[in-house]
Write an enzyme that holds these catalytic residues in place. Sequence first.
Site, PDB file in Angstrom:
ATOM      1  CG  LEU A  92      -2.103  -0.966   1.171  1.00  0.00           C
ATOM      2  CD1 LEU A  92      -2.904  -0.928   2.467  1.00  0.00           C
ATOM      3  CD2 LEU A  92      -3.031  -0.695  -0.009  1.00  0.00           C
ATOM      4  N   GLY A  93       2.118   1.126  -0.299  1.00  0.00           N
ATOM      5  CA  GLY A  93       2.931   2.328  -0.472  1.00  0.00           C
ATOM      6  C   GLY A  93       3.610   2.819   0.794  1.00  0.00           C
ATOM      7  CB  SER A  94       4.733   1.160   3.918  1.00  0.00           C
ATOM      8  OG  SER A  94       5.457   0.106   3.351  1.00  0.00           O
ATOM      9  CB  SER A  95       8.776   2.416   0.299  1.00  0.00           C
ATOM     10  OG  SER A  95       8.901   1.067   0.618  1.00  0.00           O
ATOM     11  CG  ASP A 138       5.299   5.251  -4.902  1.00  0.00           C
ATOM     12  OD1 ASP A 138       5.812   6.174  -5.576  1.00  0.00           O
ATOM     13  OD2 ASP A 138       5.909   4.199  -4.649  1.00  0.00           O
TER      14      ASP A 138
HETATM   15  O1  PMV Z   1       3.768  -2.343  -6.686  1.00  0.00           O
HETATM   16  P1  PMV Z   1       3.622  -0.889  -6.431  1.00  0.00           P
HETATM   17  O2  PMV Z   1       2.428  -0.622  -5.554  1.00  0.00           O
HETATM   18  O3  PMV Z   1       4.848  -0.258  -5.962  1.00  0.00           O
HETATM   19  O4  PMV Z   1       3.233  -0.221  -7.821  1.00  0.00           O
HETATM   20  C1  PMV Z   1       4.094  -0.252  -8.903  1.00  0.00           C
HETATM   21  C2  PMV Z   1       3.489   0.504 -10.039  1.00  0.00           C
HETATM   22  C3  PMV Z   1       4.355   0.538 -11.291  1.00  0.00           C
HETATM   23  O5  PMV Z   1       3.657   1.315 -12.270  1.00  0.00           O
HETATM   24  C4  PMV Z   1       4.531  -0.852 -11.838  1.00  0.00           C
HETATM   25  C5  PMV Z   1       5.717   1.162 -11.029  1.00  0.00           C
HETATM   26  C6  PMV Z   1       5.699   2.640 -10.806  1.00  0.00           C
HETATM   27  O6  PMV Z   1       6.591   3.137 -10.104  1.00  0.00           O
HETATM   28  O7  PMV Z   1       4.831   3.336 -11.352  1.00  0.00           O
END
Ligand code: PMV
Length: 311
Positions: A92-95, A138
């Site tokens: 869910l984007g914790s980083s 993110d």
């Molecule tokens: O897996 P996640 O939630 O980090 O999403 C990656 C999304 C991508 O489009 C594949 C990569 C990005 O940085 O946009």
Amino acid sequence: MTEVTATAPGKLMLMGEHAVVYGRPCLVTAVDRRLAVTITETQSGKVEIKAPQVNNTQFVEKALKLGVKRWKIKHQGLLVTTQSPFSGKYGLGSSAAVVVASLKALVGLFSKKVDNRELFKLAYQVILEVQGLGSGFDAAAAIFGGTLYFVTGGRVIEKVENKGSVLPLVVGYTGIKSNSVELVKQVAQSRQQFPEKVERILQAIGKLVDQGCAAYIAGDWEKLGKLMDFNQEYLRDLGVSSPQLENLILAAKRAGAWGAKLSGAGGGDCMIALINSEVDQSKPLIIEAIRKAGGEVVEVIPNAEGVRVES
Ligand code: PMV
């Protein structure tokens, strides 16, 4: 002030993953799981980090290092602690949230004037330096909050709003941690091997995102659901879906969802389904179907507020 806490929301990719790495747009929403970072001034002469919930403390280290340098901050020592209501396992984007909250707490503690655009630039730099690639969607969600139409590297960051109804989502976790960096590399390889085919897919996804954005603004969830289904077909073609994701997606669709797709890099992590609110019991039915298919339902509310200083 000797201590500041900032919180930043997590995110869910609604449409456009992978294509957004290659100059196309995506639709992302911030979710109400907020990660908190507290920075305290100390006299220790060093930066200490206590971040047990964060998968990789490099994100916090790098954020502090670049922030201190960029904003010419002088300090005698800092203690950074994190609290998170959500595990890094869900994707869910914790980083990104921890990077953004760290930078915001630093700005708050040393009373620097930094707008969201500048915050984004630095947060994106931190993410690129730690993981080497990514679109920055993110970080944008963690900073600006709401639901965003976002193009690679923040070329466009626009809030999209609809007439008041909250996006009716159910989120199912596959139980498998996805490796986003590897999957982005995998798509990059296919793009090298089959440039025309992969470009066509990425192009088509970009168009779906534009249509999805219009459907979102109109609050037309049936249409958005259909567009998500098409998006999922292209993601499958790109080779980033997985049997577990497909199981949960199928289960949600059979239980009456308007549409369903993976969310994020794929391989595992979460899927999202749009509830058909015209059907009574739609939400509980979809939740039950996802659980029966072996998924864990993750309760989140979309369209959350962006980063903020709490105290
Ligand atoms: O897996 P996640 O939630 O980090 O999403 C990656 C999304 C991508 O489009 C594949 C990569 C990005 O940085 O946009």
